[in-house]
Design a protein around this motif. Structure first.
Motif, mmCIF file in Angstrom:
data_model
loop_
_atom_site.group_PDB
_atom_site.id
_atom_site.type_symbol
_atom_site.label_atom_id
_atom_site.label_comp_id
_atom_site.label_asym_id
_atom_site.label_seq_id
_atom_site.Cartn_x
_atom_site.Cartn_y
_atom_site.Cartn_z
ATOM 1 N N CYS A 60 0.848 -1.181 0.000
ATOM 2 C CA CYS A 60 0.000 0.000 0.000
ATOM 3 C C CYS A 60 0.893 1.244 0.000
ATOM 4 O O CYS A 60 1.706 1.409 0.898
ATOM 5 C CB CYS A 60 -0.843 -0.047 1.268
ATOM 6 S SG CYS A 60 -2.329 0.883 1.192
ATOM 7 N N PRO A 61 0.763 2.119 -0.986
ATOM 8 C CA PRO A 61 1.596 3.328 -1.013
ATOM 9 C C PRO A 61 1.442 4.138 0.276
ATOM 10 O O PRO A 61 0.404 4.065 0.933
ATOM 11 C CB PRO A 61 1.049 4.113 -2.208
ATOM 12 C CG PRO A 61 0.385 3.104 -3.055
ATOM 13 C CD PRO A 61 -0.150 2.058 -2.112
ATOM 14 N N PRO A 62 2.478 4.897 0.637
ATOM 15 C CA PRO A 62 2.442 5.658 1.890
ATOM 16 C C PRO A 62 1.165 6.487 2.035
ATOM 17 O O PRO A 62 0.703 7.102 1.090
ATOM 18 C CB PRO A 62 3.665 6.565 1.799
ATOM 19 C CG PRO A 62 4.579 5.865 0.857
ATOM 20 C CD PRO A 62 3.689 5.116 -0.108
ATOM 21 N N TYR A 63 0.609 6.440 3.201
ATOM 22 C CA TYR A 63 -0.556 7.214 3.636
ATOM 23 C C TYR A 63 -1.888 6.742 3.067
ATOM 24 O O TYR A 63 -2.915 7.042 3.633
ATOM 25 C CB TYR A 63 -0.384 8.712 3.381
ATOM 26 C CG TYR A 63 0.827 9.262 4.058
ATOM 27 C CD1 TYR A 63 0.883 9.363 5.439
ATOM 28 C CD2 TYR A 63 1.931 9.650 3.320
ATOM 29 C CE1 TYR A 63 2.012 9.850 6.067
ATOM 30 C CE2 TYR A 63 3.060 10.146 3.947
ATOM 31 C CZ TYR A 63 3.094 10.238 5.321
ATOM 32 O OH TYR A 63 4.202 10.718 5.933
ATOM 33 N N SER A 64 -1.907 6.048 1.947
ATOM 34 C CA SER A 64 -3.202 5.690 1.370
ATOM 35 C C SER A 64 -3.967 4.711 2.251
ATOM 36 O O SER A 64 -5.150 4.889 2.487
ATOM 37 C CB SER A 64 -3.047 5.153 -0.044
ATOM 38 O OG SER A 64 -2.282 3.979 -0.039
ATOM 39 N N CYS A 65 -3.332 3.664 2.740
ATOM 40 C CA CYS A 65 -4.026 2.697 3.609
ATOM 41 C C CYS A 65 -4.328 3.305 4.973
ATOM 42 O O CYS A 65 -5.416 3.148 5.493
ATOM 43 C CB CYS A 65 -3.191 1.439 3.795
ATOM 44 S SG CYS A 65 -3.128 0.436 2.305
ATOM 45 N N ARG A 66 -3.344 3.958 5.549
ATOM 46 C CA ARG A 66 -3.551 4.560 6.864
ATOM 47 C C ARG A 66 -4.625 5.636 6.811
ATOM 48 O O ARG A 66 -5.461 5.738 7.685
ATOM 49 C CB ARG A 66 -2.249 5.146 7.399
ATOM 50 C CG ARG A 66 -1.364 4.089 8.002
ATOM 51 C CD ARG A 66 -0.226 4.737 8.722
ATOM 52 N NE ARG A 66 0.981 4.213 8.116
ATOM 53 C CZ ARG A 66 2.136 4.797 8.097
ATOM 54 N NH1 ARG A 66 2.286 5.966 8.650
ATOM 55 N NH2 ARG A 66 3.169 4.235 7.544
#
Length: 86
Positions: A60-66
């Motif tokens: 998951c690319p940075p920040y997208s999932c979170r």
């Protein structure tokens, strides 16, 4: 296992979960890219006593999932109402 991840500057282990049973490691959670997943698996294999590693992580690319998880949590929090006793 956590110390091995801390020494590896190529991965951010913040969202990587680790469970160990009878020398078998399972990695779960989120990684930024395939390389980070591979590095985490390699780090786990370097730990003494580990006989196998299973990876069940999501790329998951940075920040997208979170960000998606936080938005879902906020949405649930806003909808829930406190229960009042009569």
């Amino acid at each position: 296992m956590e110390l091995e991840f801390k020494w590896d500057s190529d991965i951010d282990a913040t969202d990587i979960g680790v469970s160990v049973k009878n020398g078998a490691v399972t990695l779960t959670g989120f990684v930024k890219n395939f390389n980070e997943e591979w590095e985490a698996e390699s780090d786990a294999k370097r730990v003494a006593g580990i006989v196998g590693v299973a990876t069940d992580s999501e790329i998951c690319p940075p920040y997208s999932c979170r960000a998606a998880s936080r938005l879902a949590f906020k949405s649930i929090s806003l909808r829930s109402k406190p229960i009042r006793a009569n």
